[in-house]
Design a protein around this motif. Sequence first.
Motif, PDB file in Angstrom:
ATOM      1  N   GLN A 195      78.488  70.328 -54.719  1.00 14.69           N
ATOM      2  CA  GLN A 195      77.331  70.137 -55.581  1.00 14.69           C
ATOM      3  C   GLN A 195      76.830  68.701 -55.489  1.00 14.69           C
ATOM      4  O   GLN A 195      77.589  67.774 -55.215  1.00 14.69           O
ATOM      5  CB  GLN A 195      77.703  70.471 -57.021  1.00 14.69           C
ATOM      6  CG  GLN A 195      76.511  70.612 -57.949  1.00 14.69           C
ATOM      7  CD  GLN A 195      76.926  71.127 -59.318  1.00 14.69           C
ATOM      8  OE1 GLN A 195      78.086  70.991 -59.706  1.00 14.69           O
ATOM      9  NE2 GLN A 195      75.999  71.714 -60.052  1.00 14.69           N
ATOM     10  N   ILE A 196      75.541  68.518 -55.743  1.00 15.63           N
ATOM     11  CA  ILE A 196      74.909  67.202 -55.605  1.00 15.63           C
ATOM     12  C   ILE A 196      75.579  66.158 -56.494  1.00 15.63           C
ATOM     13  O   ILE A 196      75.808  65.026 -56.066  1.00 15.63           O
ATOM     14  CB  ILE A 196      73.391  67.301 -55.905  1.00 15.63           C
ATOM     15  CG1 ILE A 196      72.721  65.932 -55.678  1.00 15.63           C
ATOM     16  CG2 ILE A 196      73.125  67.836 -57.308  1.00 15.63           C
ATOM     17  CD1 ILE A 196      71.196  65.995 -55.771  1.00 15.63           C
ATOM     18  N   GLN A 197      75.929  66.522 -57.741  1.00 11.93           N
ATOM     19  CA  GLN A 197      76.542  65.544 -58.642  1.00 11.93           C
ATOM     20  C   GLN A 197      77.899  65.083 -58.133  1.00 11.93           C
ATOM     21  O   GLN A 197      78.305  63.939 -58.365  1.00 11.93           O
ATOM     22  CB  GLN A 197      76.701  66.129 -60.051  1.00 11.93           C
ATOM     23  CG  GLN A 197      75.389  66.340 -60.775  1.00 11.93           C
ATOM     24  CD  GLN A 197      74.898  67.762 -60.637  1.00 11.93           C
ATOM     25  OE1 GLN A 197      75.206  68.436 -59.656  1.00 11.93           O
ATOM     26  NE2 GLN A 197      74.134  68.227 -61.602  1.00 11.93           N
ATOM     27  N   GLU A 198      78.614  65.972 -57.447  1.00 14.87           N
ATOM     28  CA  GLU A 198      79.948  65.641 -56.954  1.00 14.87           C
ATOM     29  C   GLU A 198      79.873  64.628 -55.816  1.00 14.87           C
ATOM     30  O   GLU A 198      80.687  63.699 -55.737  1.00 14.87           O
ATOM     31  CB  GLU A 198      80.649  66.930 -56.513  1.00 14.87           C
ATOM     32  CG  GLU A 198      80.928  67.856 -57.686  1.00 14.87           C
ATOM     33  CD  GLU A 198      81.124  69.311 -57.305  1.00 14.87           C
ATOM     34  OE1 GLU A 198      81.559  70.083 -58.180  1.00 14.87           O
ATOM     35  OE2 GLU A 198      80.833  69.690 -56.155  1.00 14.87           O
ATOM     36  N   LEU A 199      78.884  64.779 -54.954  1.00 12.22           N
ATOM     37  CA  LEU A 199      78.733  63.833 -53.857  1.00 12.22           C
ATOM     38  C   LEU A 199      78.186  62.502 -54.348  1.00 12.22           C
ATOM     39  O   LEU A 199      78.650  61.440 -53.935  1.00 12.22           O
ATOM     40  CB  LEU A 199      77.814  64.418 -52.782  1.00 12.22           C
ATOM     41  CG  LEU A 199      77.642  63.557 -51.526  1.00 12.22           C
ATOM     42  CD1 LEU A 199      78.992  63.302 -50.861  1.00 12.22           C
ATOM     43  CD2 LEU A 199      76.683  64.224 -50.551  1.00 12.22           C
ATOM     44  N   SER A 200      77.220  62.550 -55.255  1.00 17.20           N
ATOM     45  CA  SER A 200      76.623  61.303 -55.735  1.00 17.20           C
ATOM     46  C   SER A 200      77.637  60.439 -56.465  1.00 17.20           C
ATOM     47  O   SER A 200      77.576  59.215 -56.419  1.00 17.20           O
ATOM     48  CB  SER A 200      75.435  61.596 -56.658  1.00 17.20           C
ATOM     49  OG  SER A 200      75.869  62.168 -57.879  1.00 17.20           O
ATOM     50  N   ALA A 201      78.605  61.076 -57.135  1.00 14.74           N
ATOM     51  CA  ALA A 201      79.623  60.329 -57.867  1.00 14.74           C
ATOM     52  C   ALA A 201      80.471  59.483 -56.936  1.00 14.74           C
ATOM     53  O   ALA A 201      80.995  58.433 -57.320  1.00 14.74           O
ATOM     54  CB  ALA A 201      80.508  61.285 -58.664  1.00 14.74           C
ATOM     55  N   VAL A 202      80.598  59.931 -55.698  1.00 18.31           N
ATOM     56  CA  VAL A 202      81.411  59.208 -54.712  1.00 18.31           C
ATOM     57  C   VAL A 202      80.568  58.222 -53.909  1.00 18.31           C
ATOM     58  O   VAL A 202      81.030  57.135 -53.558  1.00 18.31           O
ATOM     59  CB  VAL A 202      82.108  60.211 -53.753  1.00 18.31           C
ATOM     60  CG1 VAL A 202      82.842  59.494 -52.637  1.00 18.31           C
ATOM     61  CG2 VAL A 202      83.075  61.088 -54.543  1.00 18.31           C
ATOM     62  N   ILE A 203      79.324  58.569 -53.643  1.00 19.30           N
ATOM     63  CA  ILE A 203      78.473  57.788 -52.751  1.00 19.30           C
ATOM     64  C   ILE A 203      77.703  56.667 -53.462  1.00 19.30           C
ATOM     65  O   ILE A 203      77.645  55.536 -52.993  1.00 19.30           O
ATOM     66  CB  ILE A 203      77.447  58.707 -52.045  1.00 19.30           C
ATOM     67  CG1 ILE A 203      78.163  59.647 -51.063  1.00 19.30           C
ATOM     68  CG2 ILE A 203      76.391  57.898 -51.318  1.00 19.30           C
ATOM     69  CD1 ILE A 203      78.646  58.982 -49.807  1.00 19.30           C
ATOM     70  N   LEU A 204      77.113  56.979 -54.608  1.00 16.86           N
ATOM     71  CA  LEU A 204      76.171  56.043 -55.227  1.00 16.86           C
ATOM     72  C   LEU A 204      76.855  54.975 -56.083  1.00 16.86           C
ATOM     73  O   LEU A 204      77.893  55.237 -56.685  1.00 16.86           O
ATOM     74  CB  LEU A 204      75.186  56.804 -56.113  1.00 16.86           C
ATOM     75  CG  LEU A 204      74.114  57.638 -55.419  1.00 16.86           C
ATOM     76  CD1 LEU A 204      73.295  58.380 -56.469  1.00 16.86           C
ATOM     77  CD2 LEU A 204      73.206  56.785 -54.558  1.00 16.86           C
ATOM     78  N   PRO A 205      76.236  53.783 -56.176  1.00 15.08           N
ATOM     79  CA  PRO A 205      76.694  52.798 -57.152  1.00 15.08           C
ATOM     80  C   PRO A 205      76.580  53.384 -58.558  1.00 15.08           C
ATOM     81  O   PRO A 205      75.764  54.279 -58.801  1.00 15.08           O
ATOM     82  CB  PRO A 205      75.709  51.631 -56.969  1.00 15.08           C
ATOM     83  CG  PRO A 205      75.135  51.819 -55.605  1.00 15.08           C
ATOM     84  CD  PRO A 205      75.099  53.296 -55.370  1.00 15.08           C
ATOM     85  N   GLU A 206      77.366  52.871 -59.489  1.00 12.12           N
ATOM     86  CA  GLU A 206      77.433  53.454 -60.828  1.00 12.12           C
ATOM     87  C   GLU A 206      76.062  53.522 -61.501  1.00 12.12           C
ATOM     88  O   GLU A 206      75.698  54.536 -62.094  1.00 12.12           O
ATOM     89  CB  GLU A 206      78.383  52.642 -61.708  1.00 12.12           C
ATOM     90  CG  GLU A 206      78.519  53.212 -63.112  1.00 12.12           C
ATOM     91  CD  GLU A 206      79.452  52.399 -63.980  1.00 12.12           C
ATOM     92  OE1 GLU A 206      79.579  52.744 -65.161  1.00 12.12           O
ATOM     93  OE2 GLU A 206      80.038  51.417 -63.481  1.00 12.12           O
ATOM     94  N   GLU A 207      75.296  52.430 -61.392  1.00 13.86           N
ATOM     95  CA  GLU A 207      73.997  52.406 -62.063  1.00 13.86           C
ATOM     96  C   GLU A 207      73.063  53.466 -61.504  1.00 13.86           C
ATOM     97  O   GLU A 207      72.386  54.195 -62.233  1.00 13.86           O
ATOM     98  CB  GLU A 207      73.359  51.028 -61.914  1.00 13.86           C
ATOM     99  CG  GLU A 207      72.024  50.917 -62.644  1.00 13.86           C
ATOM    100  CD  GLU A 207      71.309  49.630 -62.318  1.00 13.86           C
ATOM    101  OE1 GLU A 207      71.456  49.140 -61.191  1.00 13.86           O
ATOM    102  OE2 GLU A 207      70.574  49.117 -63.189  1.00 13.86           O
ATOM    103  N   GLU A 208      73.044  53.591 -60.147  1.00 13.12           N
ATOM    104  CA  GLU A 208      72.156  54.560 -59.524  1.00 13.12           C
ATOM    105  C   GLU A 208      72.602  55.995 -59.798  1.00 13.12           C
ATOM    106  O   GLU A 208      71.797  56.917 -59.829  1.00 13.12           O
ATOM    107  CB  GLU A 208      72.105  54.316 -58.008  1.00 13.12           C
ATOM    108  CG  GLU A 208      71.499  53.003 -57.597  1.00 13.12           C
ATOM    109  CD  GLU A 208      70.027  52.908 -57.952  1.00 13.12           C
ATOM    110  OE1 GLU A 208      69.345  53.955 -58.007  1.00 13.12           O
ATOM    111  OE2 GLU A 208      69.551  51.786 -58.199  1.00 13.12           O
ATOM    112  N   ASN A 209      73.886  56.172 -59.966  1.00  9.46           N
ATOM    113  CA  ASN A 209      74.429  57.514 -60.164  1.00  9.46           C
ATOM    114  C   ASN A 209      74.384  57.964 -61.616  1.00  9.46           C
ATOM    115  O   ASN A 209      74.606  59.128 -61.924  1.00  9.46           O
ATOM    116  CB  ASN A 209      75.885  57.550 -59.685  1.00  9.46           C
ATOM    117  CG  ASN A 209      76.454  58.948 -59.704  1.00  9.46           C
ATOM    118  OD1 ASN A 209      75.789  59.899 -59.315  1.00  9.46           O
ATOM    119  ND2 ASN A 209      77.669  59.082 -60.165  1.00  9.46           N
ATOM    120  N   PHE A 210      74.051  57.063 -62.520  1.00  9.97           N
ATOM    121  CA  PHE A 210      74.153  57.354 -63.946  1.00  9.97           C
ATOM    122  C   PHE A 210      73.438  58.645 -64.350  1.00  9.97           C
ATOM    123  O   PHE A 210      73.973  59.476 -65.063  1.00  9.97           O
ATOM    124  CB  PHE A 210      73.605  56.180 -64.757  1.00  9.97           C
ATOM    125  CG  PHE A 210      73.450  56.483 -66.215  1.00  9.97           C
ATOM    126  CD1 PHE A 210      74.566  56.620 -67.028  1.00  9.97           C
ATOM    127  CD2 PHE A 210      72.194  56.665 -66.778  1.00  9.97           C
ATOM    128  CE1 PHE A 210      74.430  56.920 -68.374  1.00  9.97           C
ATOM    129  CE2 PHE A 210      72.056  56.958 -68.123  1.00  9.97           C
ATOM    130  CZ  PHE A 210      73.173  57.087 -68.918  1.00  9.97           C
TER     131      PHE A 210
END
Length: 270
Positions: free
Chosen positions: A74-89
């Motif tokens: 799922q998109i949220q699962e990948l973003s949690a690993v890839i994105l900086p915290e602020e961008e992933n918030f």
Amino acid sequence: MDSTADSLDAAAFLQIWQQFDRNDDGYIEGKQLDAVLQSMLGESGPKRAEITADKIRRMREKLSCDTRADGRLQIQELSAVILPEEENFLLLFRRETPLDNSVEFMRIWRNYDTDSSGYISATELKGFLQDLFLQHNKSITPDKLEKYTVAMMMMFDKNKDGRLDLNDLARILALKENFLLKFKMDACSQEDRKRDFEKIFAHYDVSKTGALEGPEVDGFVKDMMELVKPSISGTDLDKFRKALMHHCDINRDGKIQKNELALCLGLKHS
């Protein structure tokens, strides 16, 4: 988050994700993961040369626990690993703060659908996001807020009409399973139905006043409608709400008393 993705932002992440999520359902196939990671990690400019098979392997290991039984991610699962915290918030908060009750969802909807149009415009969404950051004790600049608003509209405005409807907001705000799915009242005895009714009323009577009003009625209506129609609009909900109030609000006080709802559902309330 991998250090090679430090300069990747939410907009770039979304742009790459959409290249692979062809049917736009928020998932990619596990077999696509290497290509997705290569593209996303490679967005880091000068560090592109540092991308190696070993880094891809380590990233895969981080994601292994999030891969579903059907091999999708799922998109949220990948973003949690890839994105900086602020961008992933904006993606992360959805998983961290699931709503327990449709009443809370409808309270949020009514609060930000300020013109009662049945939709949330980009301006109304911006207000929602600003309040969301404040609620989580995070600061945001006007430029960032504008950028996040545009990104969220891109991500969740599926029909590209420049506004979000009830179903779009439901994709942003994680709601637990429809509470009414727990009950099969038609298959129960009268005694069982009365017992289930007590549980149902207590769930939606968040204010514990013995009457449903405002977003409590909205939440009940939303869940009732979704039992027969999985995709509903704000207009649909308002029409059904009006019909329910006309039928059930016997004393015309703008609320649905416990005994009134019992009568509507064909129960004799003691």
